[in-house]
Design an enzyme around this catalytic site. Structure first.
Site, PDB file in Angstrom:
ATOM      1  N   TYR A 119       0.856  -1.185   0.000  1.00 21.44           N
ATOM      2  CA  TYR A 119       0.000   0.000   0.000  1.00 21.44           C
ATOM      3  C   TYR A 119       0.892   1.236   0.000  1.00 21.44           C
ATOM      4  O   TYR A 119       1.851   1.301   0.769  1.00 21.44           O
ATOM      5  CB  TYR A 119      -0.895   0.009   1.251  1.00 21.44           C
ATOM      6  CG  TYR A 119      -1.785   1.231   1.385  1.00 21.44           C
ATOM      7  CD1 TYR A 119      -1.524   2.178   2.369  1.00 21.44           C
ATOM      8  CD2 TYR A 119      -2.875   1.433   0.545  1.00 21.44           C
ATOM      9  CE1 TYR A 119      -2.349   3.295   2.518  1.00 21.44           C
ATOM     10  CE2 TYR A 119      -3.696   2.546   0.695  1.00 21.44           C
ATOM     11  CZ  TYR A 119      -3.428   3.475   1.684  1.00 21.44           C
ATOM     12  OH  TYR A 119      -4.233   4.583   1.809  1.00 21.44           O
ATOM     13  N   LYS A 156       4.792  10.107   8.121  1.00 23.93           N
ATOM     14  CA  LYS A 156       4.687   9.586   9.498  1.00 23.93           C
ATOM     15  C   LYS A 156       5.734  10.153  10.457  1.00 23.93           C
ATOM     16  O   LYS A 156       5.636  11.296  10.881  1.00 23.93           O
ATOM     17  CB  LYS A 156       4.698   8.051   9.448  1.00 23.93           C
ATOM     18  CG  LYS A 156       3.478   7.473   8.683  1.00 23.93           C
ATOM     19  CD  LYS A 156       3.455   5.974   8.685  1.00 23.93           C
ATOM     20  CE  LYS A 156       2.435   5.424   7.720  1.00 23.93           C
ATOM     21  NZ  LYS A 156       1.075   5.359   8.245  1.00 23.93           N
ATOM     22  N   ASP A 194       9.379   3.024  -0.910  1.00 23.76           N
ATOM     23  CA  ASP A 194       8.351   3.713  -0.130  1.00 23.76           C
ATOM     24  C   ASP A 194       8.666   3.473   1.346  1.00 23.76           C
ATOM     25  O   ASP A 194       8.338   2.421   1.893  1.00 23.76           O
ATOM     26  CB  ASP A 194       6.962   3.195  -0.506  1.00 23.76           C
ATOM     27  CG  ASP A 194       5.882   3.855   0.329  1.00 23.76           C
ATOM     28  OD1 ASP A 194       4.687   3.618   0.059  1.00 23.76           O
ATOM     29  OD2 ASP A 194       6.221   4.610   1.267  1.00 23.76           O
TER      30      ASP A 194
HETATM   31  P1  KE4 Z   1      -0.635   8.658   4.200  1.00 26.22           P
HETATM   32  O1  KE4 Z   1      -1.180   9.290   2.932  1.00 26.22           O
HETATM   33  O2  KE4 Z   1      -1.689   7.869   4.954  1.00 26.22           O
HETATM   34  O3  KE4 Z   1       0.122   9.650   5.074  1.00 26.22           O
HETATM   35  O4  KE4 Z   1       0.498   7.613   3.749  1.00 26.22           O
HETATM   36  C1  KE4 Z   1       0.157   6.617   2.831  1.00 26.22           C
HETATM   37  C2  KE4 Z   1       1.126   5.455   2.958  1.00 26.22           C
HETATM   38  C3  KE4 Z   1       2.134   5.340   2.018  1.00 26.22           C
HETATM   39  N1  KE4 Z   1       3.037   4.338   2.083  1.00 26.22           N
HETATM   40  C4  KE4 Z   1       2.979   3.417   3.074  1.00 26.22           C
HETATM   41  C5  KE4 Z   1       3.994   2.320   3.114  1.00 26.22           C
HETATM   42  C6  KE4 Z   1       1.961   3.490   4.061  1.00 26.22           C
HETATM   43  O5  KE4 Z   1       1.902   2.552   5.035  1.00 26.22           O
HETATM   44  C7  KE4 Z   1       1.024   4.532   4.004  1.00 26.22           C
HETATM   45  C8  KE4 Z   1      -0.115   4.657   5.002  1.00 26.22           C
HETATM   46  N2  KE4 Z   1      -0.188   3.643   6.012  1.00 26.22           N
HETATM   47  C9  KE4 Z   1      -1.503   3.399   6.581  1.00 26.22           C
HETATM   48  C10 KE4 Z   1      -1.403   2.269   7.614  1.00 26.22           C
HETATM   49  N3  KE4 Z   1      -1.187   1.005   6.989  1.00 26.22           N
HETATM   50  C11 KE4 Z   1      -2.098   4.637   7.155  1.00 26.22           C
HETATM   51  C12 KE4 Z   1      -3.334   4.436   8.004  1.00 26.22           C
HETATM   52  C13 KE4 Z   1      -4.539   5.020   7.343  1.00 26.22           C
HETATM   53  O6  KE4 Z   1      -4.677   4.884   6.106  1.00 26.22           O
HETATM   54  O7  KE4 Z   1      -5.360   5.576   8.094  1.00 26.22           O
END
Ligand code: KE4
Length: 430
Positions: free
Chosen positions: A145, A268, A240
């Site tokens: 993801y 994060k 990523d």
């Molecule tokens: P954000 O757009 O949520 O800041 O980041 C996206 C993203 C990109 N790359 C990786 C490897 C990620 O894990 C994420 C977002 N992680 C999720 C948890 N698995 C965020 C939680 C959520 O979507 O509320």
């Protein structure tokens, strides 16, 4: 677990004005068959919900809270910056200091552009890769993801796996047509796609440690082979590191595994809990980005001074005290090693994957090495595990296909509380 009347009432209200009552599906608790808890405050390794129930927290805002919640120095840095103005829409020294710090920690980040989320970071990195190479196709891995970018919401992980499909509605076929899907830990699947599409692939994007189908570590040689395949084809390698960055080492997974990607994305931890993302890497690639080059990318709040101040303080605390990494690595070994022993003794049909301070307990015999093997997990049993741990005052990720996060604020006693509750669970008190 105590009463949840206030959470339930808030959820009812929320559903009237927010889709599904939450601002991100990962918070919906749907994957564990529960209504979401509404949290009110957090400090250190603990969170407290609207009904006053306190839990040892292993969500940690999905990764940002590596120092623990409400770390005094980070709060102070954010407050000091906010007192000087929340946002200017003009350049500030804080942004220069942040980009210099990122480059010092992650040498591959020759140029860095700040954005406001991990999604924005991966979306922008792909556009830069396409603009630099003049190629359209991208390769991602099933179960990984990378945020809710249209082109990456194909066979994606995280919250999509709590729903009906790893693909999202609303993504046009034409948009997804340039997204090719490989299998994690299967370099031959990448080799085959590059052979089928010679000179067409702009980038291979990978979570260097997958953490959105649950935690799936790279097998020996996997990342090295991706590097070599990209070099051979002229595709760019994008790490990523939104989860792994500044967590698995000060320089992220690329430091831990000794691989230099062409571009990397972060989020994060970088923001100390405030909305931040970043992408960057090779100078020659990033020079295609406006205003230097023809790839347009912009943002009202990119490099926001309050976010920069909070994120930099967190990164500096991590940089100045290497004992923090030793602590969270040791706690990770204690927690995930302990769970492995308990599950093995119980012959419980589950396995544990972990790297450093992140890990997942899968309710399948395993090994879990890719999307297909992760999908064999018994998500109903995970839901019972989640509820059992919540009842023991422990807040885990409300979904099987996520990670548990440790922080500098967690203690051995916190970990031992999880292990004690796990002993109960596997002793048949499910
Ligand atoms: P954000 O757009 O949520 O800041 O980041 C996206 C993203 C990109 N790359 C990786 C490897 C990620 O894990 C994420 C977002 N992680 C999720 C948890 N698995 C965020 C939680 C959520 O979507 O509320």
């Amino acid at each position: 677990m105590g009463k949840t009347d206030k959470s339930r009432a808030l959820y009812a209200r929320a559903q009237e004005v927010i889709p599904g009552g939450v601002n991100s599906p990962a918070r919906a608790f749907g994957a564990v068959g529960m209504e979401p808890l509404f949290l009110e405050r957090a400090e250190g390794a603990r969170v407290t919900d609207a009904d006053g129930n306190s839990y040892i927290d292993f969500i940690g805002s999905w990764g940002p809270m590596i120092l623990g919640h409400a770390r005094a120095e980070v709060l102070a840095a954010a407050g000091e910056a906010a007192a000087k103005g929340m946002s200017f829409g003009a350049a500030t020294e804080l942004e220069v200091q942040m980009a210099e710090l990122v480059r010092a920690l992650v040498p591959s980040m020759e140029l860095t552009r700040m954005v406001n989320s991990g999604t924005e970071a991966t979306m922008s990195a792909l556009r830069a890769a396409r603009g630099f190479t003049g190629r359209d196709k991208i390769i991602k891995f099933s179960g990984c993801y990378h945020g809710h970018v249209d082109a990456l919401l194909v066979k994606a992980g995280s919250g999509l796996l709590a729903g009906a499909s790893p693909d999202s509605a609303g993504v046009s076929a034409s948009c997804a047509a340039d997204t090719l899907i490989a299998s994690y830990n299967d370099a031959d699947s990448v080799r085959a796609l590059l052979k089928e599409h010679p000179g067409e692939v702009a980038a291979v994007i990978v979570e260097p440690v997958a953490a959105n189908m649950g935690v799936v570590p790279p097998e020996p040689g996997f990342l090295e082979t991706l590097r070599a395949l990209c070099d051979g084809d002229g595709a760019l390698l994008i790490f990523d590191e939104v989860i792994t960055g500044f967590r698995l080492a000060p320089g992220g997974a690329q430091e831990r595994y000794g691989i230099r990607p062409d571009l990397s994305t972060f989020g994060k931890i970088l923001g100390g809990g405030l909305p931040v993302g970043a992408y960057g890497g090779r100078k020659d690639v990033m020079e295609v980005v406006a205003p230097l080059g023809p790839v347009y990318q912009a943002g009202t709040l990119s490099g926001n001074p309050v976010s920069m101040a909070a994120g930099m303080k967190q990164l500096l605390l991590l940089k100045e005290d290497p004992g923090i990494y030793a602590h969270i690595e040791a706690l990770g070994a204690r927690l995930f090693g302990g769970l492995t022993q308990i599950a093995r003794r119980a012959g419980a049909g589950c396995c544990v994957n972990a790297v450093g301070s992140i890990g997942s307990l899968f309710f399948t015999d395993g090994p879990v090495r890719d999307f297909a093997s992760a999908m064999r997990s018994d998500t109903g049993r995970y839901a019972r595990w989640f509820a059992h741990m919540l009842g023991a005052g422990i807040l885990l990720a409300p979904a099987q296909f996520e990670a548990a996060f440790l922080s500098a604020a967690h203690t051995e006693a916190d970990v031992d509380a999880v292990l004690a509750a796990a002993e109960d669970f596997f002793a048949g008190k499910e």
